[in-house]
Design an enzyme around this catalytic site. Structure first.
Site, PDB file in Angstrom:
ATOM      1  N   CYS A 192     -22.094 -46.559  16.592  1.00  0.00           N
ATOM      2  CA  CYS A 192     -20.951 -45.907  17.241  1.00  0.00           C
ATOM      3  C   CYS A 192     -20.340 -46.901  18.224  1.00  0.00           C
ATOM      4  CB  CYS A 192     -21.348 -44.583  17.899  1.00  0.00           C
ATOM      5  SG  CYS A 192     -22.555 -44.715  19.234  1.00  0.00           S
ATOM      6  N   ARG A 242     -23.621 -40.863  20.198  1.00  0.00           N
ATOM      7  CA  ARG A 242     -23.743 -40.422  18.806  1.00  0.00           C
ATOM      8  C   ARG A 242     -24.812 -41.170  18.022  1.00  0.00           C
ATOM      9  NH1 ARG A 242     -17.578 -41.378  17.566  1.00  0.00           N
ATOM     10  NH2 ARG A 242     -18.062 -42.979  19.114  1.00  0.00           N
ATOM     11  N   SER A 243     -24.759 -42.512  18.022  1.00  0.00           N
ATOM     12  CA  SER A 243     -25.699 -43.243  17.140  1.00  0.00           C
ATOM     13  C   SER A 243     -27.165 -43.099  17.562  1.00  0.00           C
ATOM     14  CB  SER A 243     -25.287 -44.712  16.977  1.00  0.00           C
ATOM     15  OG  SER A 243     -25.248 -45.394  18.197  1.00  0.00           O
ATOM     16  N   ASP A 302     -16.287 -38.432  19.352  1.00  0.00           N
ATOM     17  CA  ASP A 302     -16.979 -38.993  20.507  1.00  0.00           C
ATOM     18  C   ASP A 302     -17.125 -37.912  21.584  1.00  0.00           C
ATOM     19  OD1 ASP A 302     -17.882 -40.418  22.645  1.00  0.00           O
ATOM     20  OD2 ASP A 302     -16.453 -42.075  22.379  1.00  0.00           O
TER      21      ASP A 302
HETATM   22  P1  4NP Z   1     -20.775 -43.190  21.795  1.00  0.00           P
HETATM   23  O1  4NP Z   1     -19.919 -42.643  23.028  1.00  0.00           O
HETATM   24  O2  4NP Z   1     -19.894 -44.204  21.089  1.00  0.00           O
HETATM   25  O3  4NP Z   1     -21.023 -41.976  20.965  1.00  0.00           O
HETATM   26  O4  4NP Z   1     -22.024 -43.799  22.381  1.00  0.00           O
HETATM   27  C1  4NP Z   1     -19.405 -43.509  24.007  1.00  0.00           C
HETATM   28  C2  4NP Z   1     -20.178 -43.797  25.095  1.00  0.00           C
HETATM   29  C3  4NP Z   1     -19.686 -44.629  26.085  1.00  0.00           C
HETATM   30  C4  4NP Z   1     -18.418 -45.171  25.951  1.00  0.00           C
HETATM   31  C5  4NP Z   1     -17.655 -44.887  24.847  1.00  0.00           C
HETATM   32  C6  4NP Z   1     -18.159 -44.052  23.866  1.00  0.00           C
HETATM   33  N1  4NP Z   1     -17.899 -46.000  26.964  1.00  0.00           N
HETATM   34  O5  4NP Z   1     -16.698 -46.328  26.916  1.00  0.00           O
HETATM   35  O6  4NP Z   1     -18.647 -46.378  27.896  1.00  0.00           O
END
Ligand code: 4NP
Length: 155
Positions: free
Chosen positions: A9, A15-16, A123
């Site tokens: 992700c 998610r991942s 997300d």
């Molecule tokens: P993920 O969600 O891709 O599902 O882990 C996110 C977590 C953090 C951020 C973006 C997406 N971030 O910008 O820090």
């Protein structure tokens, strides 16, 4: 040598990590290795988001020991299957592929449930707890099918 699968992700904290924990719980450990990574590098070495840890725990899965990793082109050599959560992850991962043949390893995880429909796992980072529950349910359904397929093919 185990068959190696990586879930990808953006941040590798929401998610991942869930996708890794859920799929790993459905596969025999002697035959499969499941990992996860993010296309962004902000959370290298960090634990998953506390909301992902809590959501997994509700279902008896412990993801608290996972550590954030950054997806790099080396992952194409290391892994047999690369599952991404959304279209933007797909574009970022494909851009790192060392060859056209390696691009064939990359798939949207929800292709398992909705083939050809390009459906994203949304997300949940900026949302509420129910976003994490929804992500869990989508990943649980998709990995049921994926685990059956992988076991039929490799175990
Ligand atoms: P993920 O969600 O891709 O599902 O882990 C996110 C977590 C953090 C951020 C973006 C997406 N971030 O910008 O820090």
């Amino acid at each position: 040598m185990p068959i190696k699968i990586v879930m990808v992700c953006l941040g590798n904290i929401c998610r991942s990590p869930l996708a890794e924990g859920i799929l790993a719980s459905k596969l025999p450990k002697d035959k499969f290795l499941v990992d996860s990574a993010g296309t962004g590098s902000w959370h290298i070495g960090k634990q998953p988001d506390h909301r992902s840890i809590a959501t997994a725990k509700k279902h008896g899965i412990d993801i608290s020991n996972q550590k954030g990793k950054h997806f790099t082109s080396d992952f194409f050599d290391e892994f047999d299957y690369i599952y991404v959560m959304d279209g933007s992850n797909y574009d970022n991962v494909i851009a790192l592929a060392p060859s056209d043949q390696q691009k064939e390893k990359v798939k949207l995880i929800l292709e398992e449930l909705f083939p050809g429909d390009n459906v994203d796992v949304p997300d949940p980072y900026y949302g509420l707890q129910n976003g994490f529950d929804m992500v869990y349910d989508m990943l649980d359904e998709a990995t049921d099918l994926l685990a059956k397929k992988l076991i039929a093919k490799h175990a």
